[in-house]
Design a protein around this motif. Structure first.
Motif, PDB file in Angstrom:
ATOM      1  N   ASP A  91      -3.664  -6.486  -8.270  1.00  0.00           N
ATOM      2  CA  ASP A  91      -4.327  -7.407  -7.345  1.00  0.00           C
ATOM      3  C   ASP A  91      -3.726  -7.348  -5.952  1.00  0.00           C
ATOM      4  O   ASP A  91      -4.392  -7.626  -4.970  1.00  0.00           O
ATOM      5  N   TRP A 106      -6.254   6.278 -12.661  1.00  0.00           N
ATOM      6  CA  TRP A 106      -6.679   5.698 -11.385  1.00  0.00           C
ATOM      7  C   TRP A 106      -8.113   6.096 -11.081  1.00  0.00           C
ATOM      8  O   TRP A 106      -8.522   7.235 -11.293  1.00  0.00           O
ATOM      9  N   THR A 166      -7.410   3.604  -4.120  1.00  0.00           N
ATOM     10  CA  THR A 166      -7.344   3.109  -5.479  1.00  0.00           C
ATOM     11  C   THR A 166      -6.620   1.766  -5.462  1.00  0.00           C
ATOM     12  O   THR A 166      -5.953   1.439  -4.474  1.00  0.00           O
ATOM     13  N   GLN A 167      -6.766   1.011  -6.516  1.00  0.00           N
ATOM     14  CA  GLN A 167      -6.108  -0.293  -6.596  1.00  0.00           C
ATOM     15  C   GLN A 167      -5.167  -0.276  -7.793  1.00  0.00           C
ATOM     16  O   GLN A 167      -5.594  -0.051  -8.917  1.00  0.00           O
ATOM     17  N   HIS A 205       0.851  -1.186   0.000  1.00  0.00           N
ATOM     18  CA  HIS A 205       0.000   0.000   0.000  1.00  0.00           C
ATOM     19  C   HIS A 205       0.887   1.235   0.000  1.00  0.00           C
ATOM     20  O   HIS A 205       1.916   1.264   0.675  1.00  0.00           O
ATOM     21  N   GLY A 214      -2.307  -1.627  -3.409  1.00  0.00           N
ATOM     22  CA  GLY A 214      -3.288  -0.555  -3.403  1.00  0.00           C
ATOM     23  C   GLY A 214      -2.649   0.743  -2.980  1.00  0.00           C
ATOM     24  O   GLY A 214      -1.494   0.797  -2.580  1.00  0.00           O
TER      25      GLY A 214
END
Length: 117
Positions: free
Chosen positions: A45, A28, A41-42, A7, A48
């Motif tokens: 997989d 994004w 936001t990611q 992250h 983030g």
């Protein structure tokens, strides 16, 4: 995997402007989190990120690294000459702890745990 970045948080004086910038630059998409000025936001997989509003003047990204045992990792940071704050929960998601390495560089530890209260 232990020690993998999971992250990244980007501080912003104006989070709406920051979301517009990164959304336009990288495509994004953001989702607001709770009532806070925090917008997630990611990237993939397994990675983030977020833009968050701050009035502290903070400008450096916050990077979170995964650990299996946050208490053990905090202790190891201290043993190696760094510093680690107490862990804090993100309810239903996990635990994090702010740390500094031996050079004073800030980073965060993250342990996933859906039982975090």
């Amino acid at each position: 995997m232990e020690g993998k970045p999971v992250h990244v948080e980007l501080p912003a004086k104006d989070s709406a402007r920051s979301k517009e910038f990164y959304g336009s630059l990288f495509g994004w998409k953001f989702e607001s989190f709770a009532e806070a000025d925090y917008h997630m936001t990611q990237f993939s997989d397994q990675l983030g990120g977020a833009v968050f509003g701050t009035e502290s003047g903070e400008t450096s990204p916050r990077v979170y690294f995964s650990v299996a045992d946050i208490d053990g990792a905090r202790a190891r940071v201290s043993e190696l000459g760094g510093s680690a704050e107490e862990k804090s929960p993100v309810p239903g998601m996990g635990w994090y702890a702010a740390c500094k390495d031996t050079e004073g560089t800030s980073f965060h530890l993250w342990q996933s745990d859906q039982a975090a209260a």
